[in-house]
Each structure stands twice: as C-alpha cells, then as structure tokens.
Design a protein around this motif. Structure first.
Motif, mmCIF file in Angstrom:
data_model
loop_
_atom_site.group_PDB
_atom_site.id
_atom_site.type_symbol
_atom_site.label_atom_id
_atom_site.label_comp_id
_atom_site.label_asym_id
_atom_site.label_seq_id
_atom_site.Cartn_x
_atom_site.Cartn_y
_atom_site.Cartn_z
ATOM 1 N N ASP A 181 -5.007 5.676 -5.368
ATOM 2 C CA ASP A 181 -5.300 5.794 -4.020
ATOM 3 C C ASP A 181 -6.681 6.039 -3.576
ATOM 4 O OD1 ASP A 181 -2.283 5.825 -3.677
ATOM 5 O OD2 ASP A 181 -2.245 7.823 -4.374
ATOM 6 N N ARG A 191 -8.391 0.475 -3.827
ATOM 7 C CA ARG A 191 -8.022 0.130 -5.265
ATOM 8 C C ARG A 191 -9.099 -0.361 -6.226
ATOM 9 N NH1 ARG A 191 -3.464 -2.621 -3.234
ATOM 10 N NH2 ARG A 191 -1.430 -1.219 -3.164
ATOM 11 N N ALA A 221 0.686 -1.127 0.086
ATOM 12 C CA ALA A 221 -0.154 -0.129 0.000
ATOM 13 C C ALA A 221 1.159 1.089 0.054
ATOM 14 C CB ALA A 221 -0.994 0.199 1.271
ATOM 15 N N THR A 222 0.377 2.335 -0.923
ATOM 16 C CA THR A 222 1.080 3.659 -0.831
ATOM 17 C C THR A 222 0.835 4.513 0.553
ATOM 18 O OG1 THR A 222 -0.672 4.811 -1.885
ATOM 19 C CG2 THR A 222 0.895 3.516 -3.272
ATOM 20 N N SER A 223 1.627 5.269 0.924
ATOM 21 C CA SER A 223 1.484 6.227 1.955
ATOM 22 C C SER A 223 0.143 6.829 1.937
ATOM 23 C CB SER A 223 2.485 7.321 2.057
ATOM 24 O OG SER A 223 3.730 6.575 2.227
ATOM 25 N N ALA A 224 -0.171 7.358 0.589
ATOM 26 C CA ALA A 224 -1.390 8.096 0.526
ATOM 27 C C ALA A 224 -2.703 7.221 0.779
ATOM 28 C CB ALA A 224 -1.754 8.660 -1.078
ATOM 29 N N GLN A 225 -2.511 5.924 0.314
ATOM 30 C CA GLN A 225 -3.582 4.733 0.622
ATOM 31 C C GLN A 225 -3.724 4.528 2.071
ATOM 32 O OE1 GLN A 225 -2.224 1.418 -1.877
ATOM 33 N NE2 GLN A 225 -3.291 2.095 -3.335
#
Length: 222
Positions: free
Chosen positions: A196, A179, A65-69
């Motif tokens: 995100d 997602r 997972a990205t930081s934004a997610q």
C-alpha cells in the motif's frame, strides 16, 4: 386383411447403411462444428483483450487497487489542483475517487472491457462529467498537459516511464507511484506500508529531481 394393409402402408425403418443415415450424421456434425466454432470465437473475443497486454514486452497487468492504496493516493492529492491522469486505470477506481475530490480525471487503459466498465462506474457514481477513459497504449500518449499523474506500474517499466514523464511534464507536476517507486528519483513524500506504499515526486522540487543513478561519462582524452 385390413391389418395387413395397414402394415404394408407403414414406412419401413431405415436400414443400416442407407443413403439417408450418413446425410443426417453430416448434418449433426456440421451443427456441432458450428456450435463449437461459435463458442471459440466468443471466448477469443472475451479473452484476447486480457491476453494481449500480457504478451507485450513490458506489460501492465490489471491488479485492482486496495482501499488503503486509494486512500494513500488521495492523501498525496490533498492541496493539489489541475488535471489528473491515471496510467493503466484498470476499472477506474482511482479516476473516480479523484473526480469526487474535484479533479478533471482521465484514465488510460489498454483493455477495452475495463474502459467500458470504468465508464459505467463513473456514470453510476455520478462523476461521468468529470471523467474520461481512453483505450490507449501509455507509450503512445503524451502526458504534457497534466499536472498530476498516478501510476500503478511494474518494475520493468519504471525506468523507461521515468524518462518519458521527465521529458513531457511541466515543472509543477506531481507524479504518484504506487506499489513500486521510480528507480532514480528520490520521493518528496511517502505514505503507507508494504504493497500500500505510495511515493510522490514533485518535479519542481530540487530534491525530487535528484538522481540515485550514476551516469558515467567518457574519460577526457589526454
């Protein structure tokens, strides 16, 4: 004469084709075969947990997972309480972030290497008392006792998971999809853009229970 005696006592080199030469070749061959076999077994042990999920009919691949997610998921958890389950928890970053917010968070992941790494990360971040990670197939787990569920899914699994969660969760549960949204439910809250984007579905909300899927019923007999 002394030099001749010394030469006579020196062992003669092995003649090509002597019985000892094939024996040594066999020994080296066995050692090489054993070494290659050991490497293959080690590779199998490491790679198999990553390949097995991909060989399933509906797979849930590990994509960090990205930081934004993560931040968008935490936004959807603001004002919430109770227990939390992360379906396909990967390296545990969602579970750990939720635990830092005060949730009793549990991760379900099929890959044992990721589960062990998640436990280490939780211990390292000091939240191991509020987290648990299980090596488990999500289709064999009941989520009925959770009030918050997070899922990083793939399109192929969302219809079946939608049905499973609707049957198991209580009316006060919130489901957070990342997602990919659920195909039939209408989200109560949405945040983020692109990959995100995060969708939140409240089962207690009448709008969250609406369906965009048309169900056909058999025509009445005349």
């Amino acid at each position: 004469m002394a030099s001749k005696a010394l030469v006579a006592e020196s062992p003669a080199p092995l003649a090509q084709g002597s019985p000892e030469e094939p024996s040594r070749r066999r020994q080296w061959g066995l050692l090489a075969t054993g070494a290659v076999g050991g490497v293959l077994v080690a590779l199998y042990a490491v790679v198999t947990p990553f390949l097995v999920p991909a060989l399933r009919k509906v797979c849930l691949p590990f994509v960090p997972a990205t930081s934004a997610q993560i931040q968008n998921v935490l936004k959807m958890l603001q004002g919430r309480s109770g227990s939390l389950a992360d379906i396909g928890s990967g390296d545990g970053r969602v579970v750990i972030a939720a635990a830092k917010m005060g949730f009793k968070a549990v991760g379900y992941e099929l890959n044992p290497w990721l589960v062990w790494y998640s436990r280490y990360r939780a211990w390292r971040d000091g939240v191991h008392h509020n987290t648990k990670f299980y090596i488990s197939d999500l289709w064999k787990v009941s989520f009925s006792h959770y009030t918050n569920v997070v899922i990083f899914g793939v399109p192929q699994m969302m219809p079946q998971l939608e049905k499973k969660l609707k049957e198991e969760l209580e009316s006060n549960a919130r489901i957070i999809a990342c997602r990919f949204p659920f195909p039939c439910w209408i989200p109560d809250h949405t945040t983020g853009e692109g990959i995100d984007t995060v969708w939140a579905y409240d089962l207690k909300s009448p709008r969250g229970s609406e369906s965009k899927c048309l169900e056909t019923t058999p025509a009445a007999e005349s």
